[in-house]
Design a protein around this motif. Structure first.
Motif, mmCIF file in Angstrom:
data_model
loop_
_atom_site.group_PDB
_atom_site.id
_atom_site.type_symbol
_atom_site.label_atom_id
_atom_site.label_comp_id
_atom_site.label_asym_id
_atom_site.label_seq_id
_atom_site.Cartn_x
_atom_site.Cartn_y
_atom_site.Cartn_z
ATOM 1 N N LEU A 478 0.176 12.103 4.239
ATOM 2 C CA LEU A 478 -0.666 11.021 3.720
ATOM 3 C C LEU A 478 -1.470 10.413 4.855
ATOM 4 C CD1 LEU A 478 1.403 8.799 1.224
ATOM 5 C CD2 LEU A 478 -0.710 10.035 0.732
ATOM 6 N N PHE A 479 -2.751 10.233 4.629
ATOM 7 C CA PHE A 479 -3.597 9.562 5.606
ATOM 8 C C PHE A 479 -3.401 8.056 5.508
ATOM 9 C CE2 PHE A 479 -7.970 7.910 6.731
ATOM 10 C CZ PHE A 479 -7.821 8.094 8.108
ATOM 11 N N MET A 480 -3.518 7.399 6.649
ATOM 12 C CA MET A 480 -3.336 5.950 6.719
ATOM 13 C C MET A 480 -4.230 5.235 5.702
ATOM 14 S SD MET A 480 -5.320 5.118 10.287
ATOM 15 C CE MET A 480 -7.114 4.903 10.293
ATOM 16 N N GLY A 481 -3.685 4.219 5.093
ATOM 17 C CA GLY A 481 -4.390 3.491 4.044
ATOM 18 C C GLY A 481 -4.061 4.011 2.662
ATOM 19 N N ASN A 482 -3.821 5.327 2.556
ATOM 20 C CA ASN A 482 -3.415 5.892 1.273
ATOM 21 C C ASN A 482 -2.073 5.328 0.827
ATOM 22 O OD1 ASN A 482 -5.680 7.491 1.136
ATOM 23 N ND2 ASN A 482 -4.661 9.368 1.789
ATOM 24 N N GLU A 483 -1.224 4.969 1.800
ATOM 25 C CA GLU A 483 0.137 4.545 1.464
ATOM 26 C C GLU A 483 0.180 3.189 0.776
ATOM 27 O OE1 GLU A 483 -0.318 2.615 5.542
ATOM 28 O OE2 GLU A 483 -1.146 4.318 4.416
ATOM 29 N N PHE A 484 -0.942 2.456 0.784
ATOM 30 C CA PHE A 484 -0.992 1.247 -0.040
ATOM 31 C C PHE A 484 -2.241 1.246 -0.946
ATOM 32 C CE2 PHE A 484 -2.785 -0.008 4.108
ATOM 33 C CZ PHE A 484 -3.995 -0.589 3.758
ATOM 34 N N ALA A 485 -2.807 2.422 -1.136
ATOM 35 C CA ALA A 485 -3.949 2.604 -2.049
ATOM 36 C C ALA A 485 -5.107 1.686 -1.694
ATOM 37 C CB ALA A 485 -3.520 2.394 -3.498
ATOM 38 N N GLN A 486 -5.570 1.801 -0.446
ATOM 39 C CA GLN A 486 -6.720 1.005 -0.017
ATOM 40 C C GLN A 486 -7.891 1.230 -0.967
ATOM 41 O OE1 GLN A 486 -7.783 0.327 4.252
ATOM 42 N NE2 GLN A 486 -9.550 1.592 3.795
#
Length: 639
Positions: A478-486
């Motif tokens: 997972l790319f950063m930001g995807n983990e909180f659904a930016q």
């Protein structure tokens, strides 16, 4: 100082030169570049650089007022093309370039291809350096063979170091390596990822290239601190049980005047034929993979990061562009190989030799290919005709899933094959499932923004996508930001939108990813046979009317999980499913839990089978299936 102050000296043996000429010297970083020495009681720096077509070559820098004439190196007599010499008094911290007199006339000034430190961009000179760091990651290094193994859980958090989080008076200063160690390391640990993958940290002149246009292949970018600072970051990851992968770019390099391009006034590192040496997609230059000295440079560089910085693996960028001579080229813009084919035989040979060299020296690391075509056996051993990588990105799964999830749920019944097709070939390679930076840039929007429906449905779609990724065979990324659904797509000049975690919906996605990582690491059925067809078994993939799939994930020791996925918006209060086991099942995960932002449509009590055949299995289980979500159940074995 005059040129007489350059003392004739060499640290190359005849064997070194023989290996270099044949392309078999894989530790050139121990010989090339700048090296601190003491000769006849005089401390100074030994310089060595490959420039076979130079008429004259000197070191110019802060120690001689950038004089091109005062410190001339000597060309070796053996035809190696190496210029070398020892300059007394040049100390660590001195800034320098090579002044190269070209055969066609005039001078060109170049940074050192093997320099381990460069000035902070936009400055372009190399820096005399000496690495000095005391590692304290012995526990990790002694156990990483198990952590990097193909039967271990591998969940990767992809990070761009310059934009993950920003500070400063204007709130827009990138974090240093040591600040990342303080903030990023505990965050990755809290989220439950097993590894990070850092987008290229090698020195690059243009920040907007994200590190994929490299000039300093042997240097961590000075934008974020020193060599020791970068080592500290890696060390902190290791002390917290987290592996570190690096993006590595052997596919192309930029045409900046101080870099590798036309290094000695000729096509040295790049292929001289424009059809082989220029990359139209990226306005960059392609390494000459058939030249022995270039092969030694690249393989040495890969090994350097693994040895010097204890890196746990490399993800090789744009492998497809290396494999095909006609990649992004029209007819007449490429040259067939000697057999008339489109395969780049020199690049294939290089990749195989590189992987063999890496796994020989570091059998406990991972080499991962970003290869976007159906090239066969990318992750199979060289001995059986493969390219020798440990894993390959599963680009087909990623493309199919993003296309599928853009569809309104009412139409998904007609596209059930897009969910299931990846299982046709899932075990042909050792796949890593990526939702990477490439999917959230260049106007594509964020993962969240692509989802159809109202706000609740958008987040439910994200929960379902991530759940499917974690329960599908293969490693995860997972790319950063995807983990909180930016909400917005990634912008390299800005920090992630951390304030969105104050919103319950975004916080719910973060909690979901934590739970998925925890379940993934705690349930051997999800990782032990991730690259073996024995680890996956369909129960039902044909309920397209309801967009529901059901399957088993299996481990080595009779471990199994029952997984049900609903890609539609309708909840099912009673859904009958055929299972092998008799007895009770417990729900161990449900993506619709309220803590994830769901509706709470879960299976709260133990469920018990009835002795009734369904789906060609002896028993039937009745369960609740959440809307747009996944449920995972585990058979409760009796003693």
């Amino acid at each position: 100082m005059t040129s007489e102050t350059v003392i004739s000296h060499s640290i190359f043996s005849d064997f070194d030169i023989s290996l270099f000429k044949s392309g078999k010297h894989f530790k050139l970083y121990e010989k090339m570049g700048n090296t601190q020495l003491e000769i006849d009681g005089q401390a100074g720096t030994y310089f060595a650089v490959w420039a076979p077509n130079a008429l004259e070559l000197s070191v110019m820098g802060s120690f001689n007022q950038w004089n091109r004439q005062s410190h001339k190196l000597s060309a070796r007599w053996d035809g190696s093309g190496i210029w070398e010499g020892f300059i007394p008094g040049v100390q660590v911290g001195a800034v320098y370039k090579y002044a190269i007199k070209m055969r066609k006339g005039g001078y060109i000034e170049k940074g050192d291809p093997y320099a381990e430190q460069w000035q902070i961009p936009p400055e372009t000179a190399s820096v005399v350096s000496e690495f000095d760091y005391k590692w304290s990651d012995k526990k990790w290094m002694s156990s990483r063979k198990e952590k990097n193994a193909l039967d271990a859980p591998i969940s990767v958090y992809e990070v761009h170091t310059g934009s993950w989080k920003r500070k400063g008076e204007d709130g827009n200063r990138s974090l240093s390596y040591r600040e990342l160690a303080a903030d990023l390391v505990p965050y990755v640990k809290e989220m439950g990822f097993t590894h990070v993958e850092l987008m290229p940290v090698m020195e690059h002149p243009f920040f907007g290239s994200w590190g994929y246009q490299i000039t300093g292949y042997f240097a961590p970018s000075s934008r974020y601190g020193s060599q020791e600072d970068f080592a500290f970051l890696v060390n902190e990851f290791h002390k917290n049980g987290i592996g570190v992968f690096l993006d590595w770019v052997p596919s192309h390099f930029p045409g900046d005047v101080h870099g590798l391009f036309h290094f000695d006034g000729t096509s040295l590192y790049e292929h001289s034929d424009y059809r082989l040496g220029y990359h139209p997609d990226w306005n960059s230059y392609i390494f000459n993979y058939g030249r022995n000295e270039v092969r030694a440079f690249l393989i040495s560089n890969a090994l350097y990061w693994l040895e010097r910085y204890h890196i746990d693996g490399i993800r090789v960028d744009a492998v497809a562009s290396m494999l095909y001579l006609d990649y992004s080229r029209k007819e007449g813009q490429w040259i067939p190989n000697k057999y008339g084919g489109r395969e780049n035989l020199d690049a294939i040979s290089l990749l195989r030799e590189m992987n063999q060299a890496i796994y020989k020296e570091f059998p406990d690391v991972q080499c991962i290919a970003e290869e976007s075509t159906s090239w066969p056996m990318v992750s199979k051993p060289v001995s059986v005709g493969g390219l020798g990588f440990g894993m390959k990105w599963m680009m087909g799964w990623m493309n199919d899933m993003l296309a599928f999830f853009k569809r309104e749920p009412i139409y998904r019944r007609f596209h059930q094959n897009e969910i299931t097709f990846s299982l046709v070939y899932a075990f042909s390679e050792n796949f890593m499932l990526p939702l990477s930076h490439d999917e959230v840039v260049h106007g594509k929007g964020s993962i969240l923004s692509r989802m159809p429906g109202d706000n609740w449905q958008k987040f439910a779609n994200v929960r379902t996508l991530y759940s499917w990724m974690f329960f599908h065979p293969g490693a995860k990324l997972l790319f950063m930001g995807n983990e909180f659904a930016q909400k917005s797509e990634w912008m390299h000049d800005h920090s992630l939108s951390w304030n969105e975690l104050n919103n319950e919906s975004h916080k719910g996605i973060s909690e979901l990813v934590k739970s998925l990582n925890k379940l993934y690491k705690n349930e051997p059925a999800l990782y032990e046979l991730s690259f073996d067809y024995k680890g996956f078994e369909w129960i039902d993939y044909g309920d397209s009317k309801n967009s529901i799939i059901a399957f088993y994930r299996k481990g080595k020791d009779d471990n199994s999980l029952l997984v049900i996925g609903n890609f539609g918006v309708k909840a099912h209060d009673v859904y009958e499913l055929g299972v092998d086991e008799e007895g009770k099942f417990k729900e161990v995960f449900n993506s619709d839990e309220k803590q994830f932002g769901g509706s709470g449509f879960v299976n709260g009590a133990l469920l018990e089978t009835v002795n009734f055949a369904k789906h060609s299995r002896d028993n039937t289980l009745s369960l609740r299936i959440p809307p747009m979500g996944f449920a995972v159940l585990k058979h409760q074995k009796t003693i």
